[in-house]
Design a protein around this motif. Structure first.
Motif, short mmCIF file in Angstrom:
data_model
loop_
_atom_site.label_atom_id
_atom_site.label_comp_id
_atom_site.label_asym_id
_atom_site.label_seq_id
_atom_site.Cartn_x
_atom_site.Cartn_y
_atom_site.Cartn_z
N GLY A 23 0.78 -1.23 0.00
CA GLY A 23 0.00 0.00 0.00
C GLY A 23 0.81 1.28 0.00
N ALA A 24 2.13 1.18 0.07
CA ALA A 24 2.99 2.36 -0.04
C ALA A 24 3.57 2.49 -1.44
CB ALA A 24 4.12 2.30 0.98
N GLY A 25 3.16 1.64 -2.35
CA GLY A 25 3.62 1.71 -3.72
C GLY A 25 2.71 2.56 -4.59
N VAL A 32 -5.36 2.61 -1.51
CA VAL A 32 -5.59 3.05 -0.13
C VAL A 32 -6.48 4.29 -0.11
CG1 VAL A 32 -4.45 4.10 1.87
CG2 VAL A 32 -3.51 2.03 0.84
N ARG A 33 -6.20 5.25 -0.96
CA ARG A 33 -7.00 6.47 -1.00
C ARG A 33 -8.43 6.18 -1.47
NH1 ARG A 33 -1.98 8.03 -0.86
NH2 ARG A 33 -1.38 10.16 -0.29
N ILE A 40 -14.10 2.87 3.79
CA ILE A 40 -13.55 1.59 4.21
C ILE A 40 -12.17 1.88 4.80
CG2 ILE A 40 -12.80 -0.70 3.49
CD1 ILE A 40 -14.78 -0.47 1.15
N THR A 41 -11.91 1.37 5.99
CA THR A 41 -10.65 1.66 6.67
C THR A 41 -9.51 0.83 6.09
OG1 THR A 41 -11.82 2.14 8.72
CG2 THR A 41 -9.46 1.67 8.90
N PRO A 42 -8.47 1.48 5.53
CA PRO A 42 -7.32 0.74 5.03
C PRO A 42 -6.23 0.59 6.09
CG PRO A 42 -7.19 3.00 4.26
CD PRO A 42 -8.38 2.92 5.17
N PRO A 57 -1.20 8.01 3.25
CA PRO A 57 -1.78 9.23 3.81
C PRO A 57 -1.68 9.28 5.33
CG PRO A 57 -3.30 8.16 2.27
CD PRO A 57 -2.19 7.20 2.52
N GLU A 58 -1.60 10.48 5.85
CA GLU A 58 -1.59 10.67 7.29
C GLU A 58 -2.87 10.09 7.89
OE1 GLU A 58 -1.24 14.34 10.53
OE2 GLU A 58 -0.91 14.71 8.38
#
Length: 334
Positions: A23-25, A32-33, A40-42, A57-58
């Motif tokens: 999810g950081a790619g 994720v966004r 929906i909570t990622p 995201p923060e």
């Protein structure tokens, strides 16, 4: 589904937490966004081997670690009450996979098996798998469908096909609800905060060349296509992310899904079209250098997205100019 039942299912989905591996790619961060926008909570798991912490995201839970770490996955499932998984993490470089087959299989096959085992232990029974059109190899058809024979031509393509088999086998053995999304070339940006940083993809290579004062290069201009350059599916990453979320919603609501979907444009664009659009968007006038054809490059590979349009809200919402301009803005803002 009756309206009342559908409303109840949608309410349950909105209360859910989905794990996004990778999810950081570039792709995963867009997913994720899209999840967050759908209420929906990622939760992100990423080892940052190719992703970037700044892409998360923060406020989104970030767990640094590898999908090969079963204990880490089990803790993450338990601590965050995960309801489903969108599995984006993997080693995605088809050409490099030929030189690094064992690494590719470890990252894409062993990691997927480890993830499925952790899911089974935690009672997590839904997964959307980020597969690839590389499973088709070089298809001898004008329009690829989900039924087109699979003949992967690299360890990367083989590993993605094996990943699909793992999901199907676990579905038969343990009732896992799953679907796999196959796609070709993902481009563009849904936000200037995220860009494609791959050293192997066309858009980053072209932009880097222009910003360095070099002339971009294309491989072959004598193919039997309208402008002589290869025709491919290029799809916007934000459109792709929306269909991942639609697949998760469908699984969560226990609605029927196909085992695989192609996220294709149906018509494709040529590399020449891309180069001309890049020149227009950037304002940098150039004629690409023409190198020799790459061995095995087919003239055209384009997929139908008909099934995904029916079930996963798939559509080409962005034009080629949108794809180029959004990617260029993200690159210039880096």
């Amino acid at each position: 589904m009756a309206p009342a039942a559908r409303a109840g299912a949608e309410a349950r989905v909105a209360d859910m937490t989905w794990l996004v591996t990778g999810g950081a790619g570039y792709i995963g961060a867009h997913v994720v966004r899209a999840l967050r926008d759908a209420d929906i909570t990622p939760v992100v798991v990423d080892d940052l081997s190719s992703g970037h912490r700044a892409f998360v995201p923060e406020g989104v839970t970030f767990v640094r670690g590898s999908v090969l770490d079963g204990e880490l996955l089990e803790r993450t499932f338990a601590e965050h009450d995960v309801d489903g998984v969108i599995h984006v993490a993997g080693f995605k470089y088809a050409g490099v996979s030929v030189q690094r087959p064992l690494h590719t299989y470890a990252q894409n096959v062993t990691a997927t098996a480890t993830l499925l085992a952790a899911m089974a232990d935690a009672g997590v029974g839904r997964i959307v798998f980020s597969s690839s059109a590389a499973v088709y190899g070089t298809p001898d058809v004008d329009l690829v469908t989900e039924a087109t024979p699979k003949h992967p031509e690299s360890p990367y393509g083989e590993s993605k096909l094996i990943g699909e088999w793992l999901l199907a086998d676990q579905g038969r053995a343990a009732g896992l609800r799953h679907t796999s999304l196959r796609y070709f070339n993902v481009v563009g940006s849904g936000t200037e905060e995220i860009r494609d940083t791959s050293p192997h993809n066309l858009f980053p290579l072209v932009f880097d060349a222009l910003l360095d004062g070099r002339t971009p290069r294309i491989n072959g201009n004598d193919y039997p296509t309208p402008d002589g350059t290869c025709v491919r599916d290029y799809i916007h990453v934000a459109d792709l992310a929306l269909s991942h979320v639609a697949a998760a919603r469908r699984l969560a609501a226990d609605e029927p899904v196909e085992p695989v979907y192609n996220l294709g444009s149906g018509d494709g664009v040529s590399v020449g079209d891309i180069m001309r659009t890049v020149a227009e968007v950037t304002g940098i006038d150039f004629e690409p250098e023409v190198a020799a054809r790459r061995p095995g490059d087919p003239a055209r590979i384009v997929a139908s997205g008909e099934l995904a349009a029916r079930d996963l809200d798939w559509s080409m919402r962005h034009s080629l100019r949108d794809m180029v301009s959004s990617a260029w803005e993200a690159r210039r803002g880096a």
